[in-house]
Write a protein that holds these residues in place. Structure first.
Motif, PDB file in Angstrom:
ATOM      1  N   LEU A  16       0.879  -1.162   0.000  1.00  0.00           N
ATOM      2  CA  LEU A  16       0.000   0.000   0.000  1.00  0.00           C
ATOM      3  C   LEU A  16       0.917   1.213   0.000  1.00  0.00           C
ATOM      4  N   TYR A  41      -4.714   3.771   7.804  1.00  0.00           N
ATOM      5  CA  TYR A  41      -5.581   2.959   6.942  1.00  0.00           C
ATOM      6  C   TYR A  41      -5.413   1.471   7.254  1.00  0.00           C
ATOM      7  N   LEU A  42      -4.174   1.032   7.455  1.00  0.00           N
ATOM      8  CA  LEU A  42      -3.943  -0.373   7.817  1.00  0.00           C
ATOM      9  C   LEU A  42      -4.667  -0.706   9.123  1.00  0.00           C
ATOM     10  N   GLU A  43      -4.624   0.216  10.070  1.00  0.00           N
ATOM     11  CA  GLU A  43      -5.315   0.017  11.352  1.00  0.00           C
ATOM     12  C   GLU A  43      -6.829  -0.119  11.132  1.00  0.00           C
ATOM     13  N   GLU A  44      -7.394   0.742  10.266  1.00  0.00           N
ATOM     14  CA  GLU A  44      -8.823   0.651   9.941  1.00  0.00           C
ATOM     15  C   GLU A  44      -9.173  -0.725   9.373  1.00  0.00           C
ATOM     16  N   LEU A  45      -8.247  -1.278   8.581  1.00  0.00           N
ATOM     17  CA  LEU A  45      -8.473  -2.583   7.960  1.00  0.00           C
ATOM     18  C   LEU A  45      -8.196  -3.750   8.911  1.00  0.00           C
ATOM     19  N   GLY A  46      -7.621  -3.445  10.076  1.00  0.00           N
ATOM     20  CA  GLY A  46      -7.232  -4.499  11.005  1.00  0.00           C
ATOM     21  C   GLY A  46      -6.017  -5.270  10.510  1.00  0.00           C
ATOM     22  N   GLU A  47      -5.170  -4.604   9.729  1.00  0.00           N
ATOM     23  CA  GLU A  47      -3.972  -5.228   9.143  1.00  0.00           C
ATOM     24  C   GLU A  47      -2.713  -4.594   9.732  1.00  0.00           C
ATOM     25  N   LEU A  77      -4.471  -5.783  -0.814  1.00  0.00           N
ATOM     26  CA  LEU A  77      -5.529  -5.047  -0.120  1.00  0.00           C
ATOM     27  C   LEU A  77      -6.037  -3.953  -1.049  1.00  0.00           C
ATOM     28  N   ALA A  78      -7.262  -3.535  -0.849  1.00  0.00           N
ATOM     29  CA  ALA A  78      -7.818  -2.443  -1.651  1.00  0.00           C
ATOM     30  C   ALA A  78      -7.218  -1.118  -1.199  1.00  0.00           C
ATOM     31  N   LYS A  80      -7.491   3.167  -0.954  1.00  0.00           N
ATOM     32  CA  LYS A  80      -8.558   4.076  -0.515  1.00  0.00           C
ATOM     33  C   LYS A  80      -8.081   5.499  -0.776  1.00  0.00           C
TER      34      LYS A  80
END
Length: 154
Positions: A16, A41-47, A77-78, A80
């Motif tokens: 990403l 963003y990774l945190e939002e995705l739980g990654e 991953l997508a 954003k």
């Protein structure tokens, strides 16, 4: 100073990243902001990142650097908004690790360039820096940066 340069074969790695332009004097602020946005963003995705952060340099114009700032991730991953899904290149790579202040990395680049040329390979023109430790908690003389040159296919 001598550097241990080597060739590696590597599979592509999902990433990403954000693409930015920055003058060298603004680089630390640009990188900090981008790493923060991607981390959030990774945190939002739980990654979690699947490795150390990197910057890809598409040119070496110190007043107008064209860079990609990112993290490797374990799977595709997508993206954003401006955060894009991509990949760290696979194939044959030339690499070396530099230890010291970022501003003094030039001789390591020269050593890696000479190594590639001496072995009759040609870099793609994109240079990657992988930051193996953080300037937030590491003295400048102990900063470790892996320099990577993807190589053109024979």
């Amino acid at each position: 100073m001598s550097y241990h340069c080597e060739f590696k074969n590597q599979a592509p790695q999902p990433t990403l990243s954000l693409r930015r332009r920055s003058a060298v004097q603004n680089l630390s602020q640009t990188l900090g902001q981008a790493f923060g946005m991607i981390g959030q963003y990774l945190e939002e995705l739980g990654e979690q990142p699947a490795g150390a952060p990197y910057v890809a340099y598409f040119n070496m114009d110190m007043q107008d650097l064209d860079i990609e700032i990112g993290f490797p991730v374990a799977r595709k991953l997508a993206g954003k908004a401006e955060i894009q899904a991509g990949e760290f290149p696979g194939g044959k790579l030339a690499t070396c690790v530099y230890t010291g202040p970022y501003a003094e990395i030039g001789p390591a680049y020269e050593s890696l360039s000479e190594f590639v040329k001496a072995n009759h390979f040609e870099p793609t023109g994109v240079a990657y820096e992988i930051y193996l430790n953080s300037p937030m908690d590491t003295p400048p003389q102990e900063l470790r940066t892996q320099i990577v040159f993807p190589l053109k296919a024979a």
